[in-house]
Design an enzyme around this catalytic site. Structure first.
Site, mmCIF file in Angstrom:
data_model
loop_
_atom_site.group_PDB
_atom_site.id
_atom_site.type_symbol
_atom_site.label_atom_id
_atom_site.label_comp_id
_atom_site.label_asym_id
_atom_site.label_seq_id
_atom_site.Cartn_x
_atom_site.Cartn_y
_atom_site.Cartn_z
ATOM 1 N N CYS A 85 -13.244 32.911 -44.847
ATOM 2 C CA CYS A 85 -14.090 31.952 -44.119
ATOM 3 C C CYS A 85 -15.598 32.148 -44.324
ATOM 4 O O CYS A 85 -16.264 31.243 -44.815
ATOM 5 C CB CYS A 85 -13.744 31.990 -42.641
ATOM 6 N N TYR A 104 -22.123 45.174 -36.241
ATOM 7 C CA TYR A 104 -21.734 46.377 -36.980
ATOM 8 C C TYR A 104 -22.180 46.299 -38.437
ATOM 9 O O TYR A 104 -21.761 45.397 -39.162
ATOM 10 C CB TYR A 104 -20.215 46.569 -36.938
ATOM 11 N N PHE A 160 -11.183 28.260 -34.311
ATOM 12 C CA PHE A 160 -12.070 29.430 -34.212
ATOM 13 C C PHE A 160 -11.296 30.746 -34.169
ATOM 14 O O PHE A 160 -11.875 31.785 -33.875
ATOM 15 C CB PHE A 160 -12.962 29.304 -32.977
ATOM 16 N N LEU A 161 -9.994 30.702 -34.413
ATOM 17 C CA LEU A 161 -9.223 31.950 -34.304
ATOM 18 C C LEU A 161 -9.694 32.973 -35.331
ATOM 19 O O LEU A 161 -10.232 32.614 -36.382
ATOM 20 C CB LEU A 161 -7.726 31.676 -34.473
ATOM 21 N N LYS A 162 -9.501 34.244 -34.969
ATOM 22 C CA LYS A 162 -9.842 35.339 -35.879
ATOM 23 C C LYS A 162 -8.547 35.922 -36.427
ATOM 24 O O LYS A 162 -7.650 36.240 -35.638
ATOM 25 C CB LYS A 162 -10.593 36.456 -35.148
ATOM 26 N N GLU A 163 -8.442 36.059 -37.735
ATOM 27 C CA GLU A 163 -7.270 36.731 -38.277
ATOM 28 C C GLU A 163 -7.200 38.127 -37.669
ATOM 29 O O GLU A 163 -8.224 38.772 -37.462
ATOM 30 C CB GLU A 163 -7.365 36.828 -39.802
#
Ligand SMILES: NC(=O)c1ccc[n+]([C@@H]2O[C@H](COP(=O)([O-])OP(=O)(O)OC[C@H]3O[C@@H](n4cnc5c(N)ncnc54)[C@H](O)[C@@H]3O)[C@@H](O)[C@H]2O)c1
Length: 436
Positions: A262, A253, A151-154
């Site tokens: 993704c 946003y 689930f990491l976010k770049e």
């Protein structure tokens, strides 16, 4: 760690950081070469020093040697790409190739961990591929397959991995679950956030998360477009609804559309899975269609202001990466915007704090794209400024200097970064997404 891309390199490095002995494998010899020479092939805050530290400590190494990689780890993480196939389904060839590589070579028991985002049922296919390879060589070696979606976010990948909101483990093998618990224990010393579930639920959880996030963005984008028509300000509306704890402020946003490696592919892949099972995900059909339209939104606003013939005009583009703090341009809105401007005959001069190398590769030989060394250099002599990625360094420009540098005083802001009053006070015409 099989696959040393955004996920594999971060995962491997973070596992080495807490004391594990990690060997990262990739079929891309160039990538491994860069890493072996002390470079880092991607832009990810905090990653380079962590790699340097763990390599120096002897806990992190890189290889293209599949035999060595399979022999190395009791845990074999599959973190290869799962790009969209022509029909929108996730292309499983890299995952299954990695599984077969393990099955062909393993000499002792393995836990195979699917970290790539993969459709429901993939763990079964990985298990079958390994079992088939073992049977072919008459080997009887135990192994377990675990789903452990990432689930990491770049842009915040190290922090996400080191302090995860949750770690999802899909498995039915008790020993494999105990091992995964031990692997992740160092990352959740405050309180355990491990969610153990069946494999299929784990696989579906990853798609559900990305689909939900994409839905929030498309919802806000469509509302913002309506706000444009109604003379309302979507930023007020965002605050008005975000304050409801059932809704929350995160991921509300409006902008120039979502991109990245993704959301677009995972939405498509989930739609494909649903169709295969005779189910329609009507909401996701709309989410994807709304996003395609949103990527054209800024160009529509430019054409509405300047006319359809943009020949001879040059636009300064601030931001090429699909979001800040990464150099990743996969499916980035900037690409759709630059293509849209080119279709109307315009040229762009682009600047991005991290994605310039990637952009030079993407636009090699393209006559309509030039690059500037700084944000202000991009603006000099341009017909308008187009803000595409919300990098921090774009958030508080000297608007007077921007106005003085531009040929015409126009700002098209695809991320609603600015206070419209401030921009206008500098004598600039300001166009944002859903703002008065
Ligand atoms: N990028 C993200 O933010 C993110 C977040 C969560 C999950 N994911 C998922 O993780 C997976 C990997 O994504 P990524 O962004 O790291 O991709 P990536 O393209 O950056 O990296 C994948 C790597 O795998 C390598 N590879 C392919 N086949 C291989 C094989 N047989 N053996 C060894 N290496 C092989 C490729 O050369 C490439 O370097 C995808 O399924 C993606 O959906 C990505």
């Amino acid at each position: 760690m099989i696959g040393t891309g955004y996920v594999g390199l971060v995962t491997g490095t973070c596992l080495a950081e807490v004391g594990n002995d990690v060997l990262c494998l990739d079929v891309d010899a160039n990538k491994i070469d860069i890493l072996k020479k002390g470079g880092v092939p991607i832009h990810e805050p905090g990653l380079a020093p962590m790699i340097a530290r763990t390599v120096a400590a002897g806990r992190l190494r890189f290889t293209t040697d599949i035999d060595a990689a399979v022999a190395h780890g009791a845990l074999q993480f599959i973190a290869v790409g799962t790009p969209p196939d022509e029909d929108g389904s996730a292309d499983m060839q890299y995952v299954l190739a990695a599984a077969r590589n393990i099955g062909r070579r393993m000499a002792d028991a393995k836990i195979v961990v699917d970290k790539s985002t993969v459709p429901v049922g993939t763990a079964d296919r990985v298990r079958a591929a390994i079992a088939e390879e073992l049977a072919t060589r008459g080997a009887r070696i135990p192994f377990a397959v675990v789903s452990n979606p990432e689930f990491l976010k770049e842009g915040a990948a190290i922090e996400d991995f080191m302090k995860p909101d949750r770690v999802v483990i899909g498995a039915d093998d008790e020993r494999a679950i105990a091992t995964m618990r031990a692997v992740y224990a160092p990352f959740q010393r405050n309180h355990e956030r491990l969610l153990v579930m069946d494999v299929r639920s784990a696989e579906l959880t990853k798609y559900a998360a990305n689909a939900m996030l994409a839905t929030r963005i498309s919802f806000m984008n469509e509302l913002a477009n309506l706000a444009d028509e109604l003379g309302a300000d979507i930023e007020h509306v965002r605050h008005g609804i975000g304050s409801d704890p059932r809704i929350g402020y995160h991921f509300l946003y409006p902008g120039a559309g979502y991109g990245g490696s993704c959301f677009p592919k995972d939405v498509k892949a989930l739609q494909h899975t649903a169709k295969q099972h005779g189910r329609q995900l009507r909401i996701l059909d709309a989410v994807a269609a709304a996003n395609d339209a949103q990527k054209r939104r800024l160009v529509e606003k430019i054409v509405a202001r300047l006319g359809a013939d943009l020949a001879g005009r040059t636009f300064a583009v601030w931001g090429l990466a699909f979001k800040p703090n990464t150099d990743d341009m996969r499916e980035a809105p900037s690409r759709a915007i630059i293509a849209g401007l080119a279709k109307h005959g315009a040229k762009v001069v682009a600047y991005d704090p991290a994605a310039m190398d990637e952009a030079r590769r993407v636009y090699a030989g393209a006559p309509h794209v030039a690059f500037a060394a700084s944000p202000m250099a991009a603006v000099a002599g341009a017909d308008a400024l187009v803000v595409v990625t919300e990098w921090k360094e774009f958030r508080s420009p000297d608007f007077d200097a921007v106005r003085a540098a531009l040929k015409s005083p126009l700002v098209f802001d695809g991320r609603n970064l600015y206070d419209p009053g401030l921009v206008r006070a500098a004598g600039l015409e300001y166009f944002a997404i859903g703002r008065r």
